[in-house]
Design an enzyme around this catalytic site. Structure first.
Site, PDB file in Angstrom:
ATOM      1  N   HIS A  11       0.870  -1.174   0.000  1.00 51.07           N
ATOM      2  CA  HIS A  11       0.000   0.000   0.000  1.00 51.07           C
ATOM      3  C   HIS A  11       0.906   1.222   0.000  1.00 51.07           C
ATOM      4  CE1 HIS A  11      -2.781   2.911   2.328  1.00 51.07           C
ATOM      5  NE2 HIS A  11      -2.975   3.028   1.025  1.00 51.07           N
ATOM      6  N   LYS A  39       0.141  10.772   0.059  1.00 48.30           N
ATOM      7  CA  LYS A  39       0.976  10.090  -0.939  1.00 48.30           C
ATOM      8  C   LYS A  39       0.598  10.543  -2.354  1.00 48.30           C
ATOM      9  CE  LYS A  39      -0.229   5.938   0.364  1.00 48.30           C
ATOM     10  NZ  LYS A  39      -1.116   6.282   1.512  1.00 48.30           N
ATOM     11  N   ASP A  73      -1.150   3.987  -4.930  1.00 47.62           N
ATOM     12  CA  ASP A  73      -1.899   3.281  -3.891  1.00 47.62           C
ATOM     13  C   ASP A  73      -1.626   1.779  -3.820  1.00 47.62           C
ATOM     14  OD1 ASP A  73      -3.521   4.142  -1.758  1.00 47.62           O
ATOM     15  OD2 ASP A  73      -5.209   3.026  -2.566  1.00 47.62           O
ATOM     16  N   ARG A  81      19.738  16.447  13.272  1.00 45.06           N
ATOM     17  CA  ARG A  81      19.999  17.702  12.575  1.00 45.06           C
ATOM     18  C   ARG A  81      21.190  17.555  11.635  1.00 45.06           C
ATOM     19  NH1 ARG A  81      17.913  22.488  13.751  1.00 45.06           N
ATOM     20  NH2 ARG A  81      19.837  23.550  13.206  1.00 45.06           N
TER      21      ARG A  81
END
Length: 262
Positions: free
Chosen positions: A80, A101, A119, A189
């Site tokens: 998916h 998405k 999908d 970071r």
């Protein structure tokens, strides 16, 4: 063996084409597939001991169909997710329903990149370190866009906006809807939120995206692809920055030491 223009020219150059055909069979060629551009070999192919198939298609299309059939016959794991090709990289966009998405893929397509699958992505292992993602045939070229319904991507953006399959290089994980951005740790970071995982037994690099809107996130995704390419080429930007800072501190300490010695 698929026979087209090149095979026809090769056989024409043979002094004894029939013997060459028998030798080809003895060396392991069990079948001939005569493409339309190799049809002049049909009479000669009657002397071939193995199976002979004929096609009205040119050699290039025959080869493409055979490759597609061989690819589809491999076992697949359906995910998916959404798969896009960004420049030459295959990027898997992952996240729960509603994480954006499709919106991110649409923003990337508008920037000239291509959709493979929306999908549902069928992933196959073609060999060591080679994962390939494709779209299940019934869904090819279609995107379900919120508020718009199903969109024909090739019809809207042109044929180049859709491709059937591509190598899987990188995964981008999208945060769930409503996720509040948390401050990065000092290490994050410097080095980002990258991690390595396994898919069908092969290594796959993934990076977690910040919670942002699709359009802004598309720019971030492009930067992620560029950063991944640098990492794979052996360039570690964080290590390079750390080395430069250490060199600067060392230089400053030496200068301070020289001044104190006066």
């Amino acid at each position: 063996m698929v026979c087209g223009t090149a095979a026809a020219q090769w056989w024409k150059a043979e002094a004894d084409p029939r013997s060459a055909l028998l030798q080809l069979h003895a060396q392991g060629a069990q079948a001939l597939y005569l493409a339309n551009d190799g049809k002049e070999l049909m009479a000669l192919a009657d002397h071939f001991p193995g199976a002979v198939w004929r096609s009205p298609l040119p050699e290039s299309q025959v080869l493409r169909q055979l490759r597609d059939a061989a690819f589809d016959a491999l076992p697949a794991q359906v995910l998916h997710a959404t798969l896009v090709r960004i420049a030459s990289l295959g990027v898997l966009l992952r996240g729960a329903s509603g994480t954006g998405k499709t919106a991110l893929a649409l923003a990337l397509i508008e920037r000239g990149h291509a959709l493979i699958a929306d999908d549902a992505v069928a992933v196959r292992r073609l060999g060591p370190a080679l994962l390939v993602g494709a779209c299940p045939a019934p869904l090819a070229g279609a995107m379900a866009v919120a508020g718009l319904g199903v969109v024909d991507v090739a019809g809207v953006y042109g044929a180049a906006a859709v491709t059937r399959r591509c190598r899987l290089d990188l995964a981008i994980d999208l945060p769930s809807l409503g996720t509040v951005a948390t401050p990065d740790t000092p290490d994050q970071r410097l080095r980002g939120r990258w991690h390595e995982e396994r898919l069908l037994g092969e290594r796959l690099w993934a990076v977690t995206a910040p919670p942002r809107h699709g359009g802004v996130l598309a720019t971030w995704a492009l930067a992620a692809c560029a950063a991944w390419s640098q990492r794979m080429a052996g360039h570690d930007a964080a290590a390079d920055l750390d080395a430069r800072q250490r060199e600067l501190l060392k230089t400053n300490e030496e200068r301070t030491g020289d001044q104190c010695s006066w």
